[in-house]
Scaffold this active site. Structure first.
Site, mmCIF file in Angstrom:
data_model
loop_
_atom_site.group_PDB
_atom_site.id
_atom_site.type_symbol
_atom_site.label_atom_id
_atom_site.label_comp_id
_atom_site.label_asym_id
_atom_site.label_seq_id
_atom_site.Cartn_x
_atom_site.Cartn_y
_atom_site.Cartn_z
ATOM 1 N N SER A 33 0.652 -1.403 -0.041
ATOM 2 C CA SER A 33 0.082 0.152 -0.116
ATOM 3 C C SER A 33 1.039 1.233 0.071
ATOM 4 C CB SER A 33 -1.068 0.011 1.344
ATOM 5 O OG SER A 33 -1.996 1.118 1.154
ATOM 6 N N GLU B 149 -9.318 -3.856 -4.920
ATOM 7 C CA GLU B 149 -8.532 -2.602 -4.282
ATOM 8 C C GLU B 149 -9.427 -1.705 -3.704
ATOM 9 O OE1 GLU B 149 -5.654 -2.667 -3.112
ATOM 10 O OE2 GLU B 149 -4.311 -4.060 -4.654
ATOM 11 N N HIS C 232 -8.350 -4.816 -0.650
ATOM 12 C CA HIS C 232 -7.090 -4.055 -0.159
ATOM 13 C C HIS C 232 -6.360 -4.432 0.977
ATOM 14 C CE1 HIS C 232 -3.960 -0.897 -0.494
ATOM 15 N NE2 HIS C 232 -4.310 -0.941 0.745
#
Length: 536
Positions: free
Chosen positions: A222, A348, A458
Site C-alpha cells: 500500500s 482494491e 486491499h
C-alpha cells in the site's frame, strides 16, 4: 561435564544475541532460532527544532543499550468513518482486526529501525536483506504491526536465509505536510526522506547483523509499496546503491501534483494551532505544543473521511524528493533499473468506498469526482469516466460477484473507480514503461473473494505473506536471486508489453494460474490518461 556444556551453550546463546555497532554493544532477544534487535534509533529524534526538518543521521553509537522492544510509532492520524454502523462499520472492524491491529502507542521521537536475523548469522554471512516499508495511507502504521520473525523463519525453512529490516517513518502531516511554506523550506515528503535515511543506515550497519549491503531488496504494501516505487524514481533514478531489487504489494508511482495542491490543509493546521499571525508560520508549528498540533491535524480529513483515497497527506511534487509527477518520471525513464515484482488485490477499492455510501445517483458520483478527485477535468472527461465505469452493479467491485455486494446503487462502481485510479491503473502504467528495460513480474491476488462487501480487498495479501503463504516464498526467492522463480514455486513468466501476464493467486484447488493482464483495458487506459492530466 554436562554442567560446563550447558553453561557454554548458554554463554554462546547470550553472545549471539548481541551485535557491535560502532563502539556500542546492542542486546536483542532470541526465539526459535531467530534473533531480533528492535527499536534502534537510526536518526536524531525529530522533535523541537528538528520537527518538520529533514532527518538527521545519528551520531556513532557509543553507549551499550538494549534493543528488545519496538520503538513507539510516529504520530498517527485519527480514524473515523462518517457513516458508521451497519455493514460498513463491520467491514472496517474486520480490516482493523485482521490487518491493521490495535492502535499503537505514538511519539514524535519515533525514528527507529528493527533488524531480525537467523540466530546462526554472523558478520561474515553476507545474507540478502529485505527492508519492509509498512502501509497505512501515509497516515497510519508502525513497525510493531508485523512480525519479521515469520519472514526469517520462512527463509530458513527454504534454506535461503535472509535478514529482515523495518523502519518507522513519519506519517500524516508530520511526514507529508503540504503547502508553499513546506516547499520553500525544502522539507516536503519527510516520510520518504526518513525511509531514505534508514536505507543509508542499512548500508552502514546491516553487515554487523550478517547482512550484505549490496543485496538489499526494498519491499512494501500500500503506502509502503508506493514508497518503494517513489524511492525508485527519486534522484533521477539513481538509487545510490541503496537497493538492488524491489517488491511491491498494492502500490506504484501515483499521479500526484504540486505540493501546493494541499495548501488548504496547511492553512487549516496553522489556524487551529494559533500560528496564523506569525511572521514564519512553519517556525511557529515547530514550537507549538504537540497535543495542540495533533488536535489540529486530526481536524483535517483522514483516510476514511468522505474523500477517502484523495488524501490530505500523501507524497507530492516538492522540488526535492519528487521533482515531477512520479508517473511522468517513469515515462521519462528516470527510474532505478533494478528487477522488481509488483501486484494488486482484485478488489482494491472496496474498503475505501465505505465512506461514500451516501452517493446513490449518477449526478452525485460525478459531483464526487469533480469535488475530490479530478477537480480541473472537463465535463467531457468526467462523462468519459462515467461511461467507462458504468453503474451496472454486475461490472463493479467486488468483481465477478454479479448482483451481490451492492450496498448502494453506486457503491460497486465507486469501488471499481477507486481501485483502478489508485492501484491497478498505476501498476499497469508502471509496467508499460519499465518491463522492456528491466526484469519485471506482476501478480493479482483474488483470494478471499467470498468475504461479503469487501471481496479480495486491499491489504488482504498481507495475510498471505506474513502468514507464511506462497507470496512469502516468492519474496524470499526474489531476495536471494532477483527472480521469484525457484524450486519452491511454480513458473512465473516475466511481464512484457508484448505478453502482459499476471500470476493470479486464487482460492480453491488451483491456487496459482497465469492470466493475461488485459481486464478493463480501455477503461483503465482512459482513466490513467485523465488522472495524469489532472493529478491530485
Amino acid at each position: 561435564m554436562l554442567f560446563w556444556v550447558t553453561l557454554a551453550i548458554a554463554a554462546s546463546n547470550v553472545l549471539a544475541q548481541t551485535v557491535k555497532l560502532d563502539s556500542a554493544t546492542v542486546t536483542g532477544t532470541s526465539s526459535s532460532g531467530v534473533h531480533k534487535f528492535l527499536g534502534i534509533p537510526f536518526a536524531k529524534p525529530p522533535v523541537g527544532d528538528l520537527r518538520f526538518r529533514l532527518p538527521q543521521p545519528v551520531a556513532p553509537y557509543t553507549a551499550n543499550f538494549n534493543a528488545k522492544e519496538f520503538g513507539l510509532s510516529c504520530p498517527q492520524q485519527a480514524v473515523s468513518l462518517p457513516l458508521g454502523g451497519g455493514l460498513a462499520q463491520e467491514a472496517i472492524d474486520y480490516f482493523v482486526d485482521t490487518i491493521f491491529g490495535a492502535v499503537f502507542p505514538e511519539s514524535e521521537d519515533c525514528l527507529t529501525i528493527n533488524v531480525v536475523k537467523p540466530a546462526s548469522a554472523t558478520p561474515n554471512s553476507k545474507l540478502p536483506v529485505v527492508v519492509w516499508f509498512f502501509g497505512g495511507g501515509f497516515e497510519l502504521g508502525g513497525t510493531s504491526m508485523y512480525d519479521g520473525g515469520s519472514i526469517v523463519s520462512k527463509s530458513l525453512d527454504m534454506n535461503k536465509p535472509v535478514i529482515y529490516v523495518s523502519m518507522n517513518y513519519r506519517v500524516t502531516a508530520m511526514g507529508f505536510m503540504p503547502g508553499k511554506e513546506i516547499r520553500d523550506a525544502g522539507v516536503g515528503n519527510l516520510g520518504l526522506q526518513d525511509q531514505r535515511q534508514a536505507l543509508r543506515w542499512v548500508q552502514k550497519y546491516v553487515g554487523a547483523f550478517g547482512g550484505d549491503p549490496t543485496k538489499v531488496t526494498i519491499w512494501g504494501e500500500s503506502a509502503g509499496a508506493i514508497s518503494v516505487a517513489l524511492q525508485m524514481v527519486t534522484n533521477n533514478g539513481n538509487n545510490e546503491g541503496l537497493f538492488r531489487g524491489a517488491f511491491m504489494q498494492s502500490g506504484s508511482p501515483i499521479p500526484v501534483g504540486d505540493i501546493e495542491n494541499g495548501q488548504d490543509y496547511y492553512n487549516s493546521i496553522v489556524k487551529d494551532t494559533g500560528c496564523t499571525g506569525s511572521a514564519d508560520t512553519l517556525a511557529c508549528l515547530r514550537k507549538v505544543d504537540f497535543k495542540k498540533l495533533k488536535t489540529a491535524i486530526n481536524n483535517t480529513p483522514g483516510i476514511f473521511a468522505h474523500q477517502s483515497l484523495s488524501l490530505a497527506y500523501l507524497p507530492r511534487v516538492d522540488g526535492v524528493f519528487l521533482k515531477e509527477n512520479p508517473q511522468k518520471l517513469a515515462e521519462k525513464g528516470q527510474i532505478a533499473r533494478v528487477p522488481f515484482v509488483t501486484g494488486d488485490c482484485d478488489d482494491e477499492g472496496t474498503l475505501f468506498k465505505l465512506s461514500s455510501l451516501n452517493i446513490t445517483t449518477d449526478t452525485e458520483f460525478k459531483d464526487y469526482l469533480r469535488t475530490y478527485w479530478i477537480r480541473t477535468a472537463s465535463e467531457a472527461e468526467l462523462d468519459g469516466i462515467l461511461k467507462m465505469y458504468p453503474k451496472d452493479i454486475r461490472e463493479g467491485s467486488p468483481f465477478d460477484t454479479g448482483i451481490l455486494n451492492a450496498l448502494t446503487p453506486q457503491s460497486k462502481r465507486i469501488a471499481s473507480f477507486m481501485g483502478d485510479v489508485v492501484f491497478q491503473g498505476p501498476r499497469r502504467h508502471f509496467l508499460q514503461y519499465t518491463s522492456s528495460k528491466q526484469n519485471t513480474w506482476s501478480f493479482i491476488s483474488k483470494r478471499l473473494k467470498k468475504i461479503p462487501v469487501l471481496g479480495a480487498f486491499h491489504a488482504s495479501d498481507i495475510l498471505n505473506i506474513y502468514g507464511g503463504g506462497d507470496l512469502s516464498d516468492y519474496l524470499v526467492q526474489f531476495a536471494n536471486t532477483l527472480d521469484p522463480n525457484g524450486p519452491f514455486v511454480v513458473n512465473w513468466p516475466k511481464y512484457t508489453t508484448s505478453s502482459p501476464r499476471n500470476m493470479a493467486l486464487l482460492d480453491g484447488l488451483f491456487p496459482r494460474v497465469i492470466q493475461n493482464d488485459d481486464f478493463r483495458k480501455d477503461a483503465m487506459a482512459y482513466l490513467t490518461n485523465v488522472a495524469l492530466a489532472h493529478p491530485l
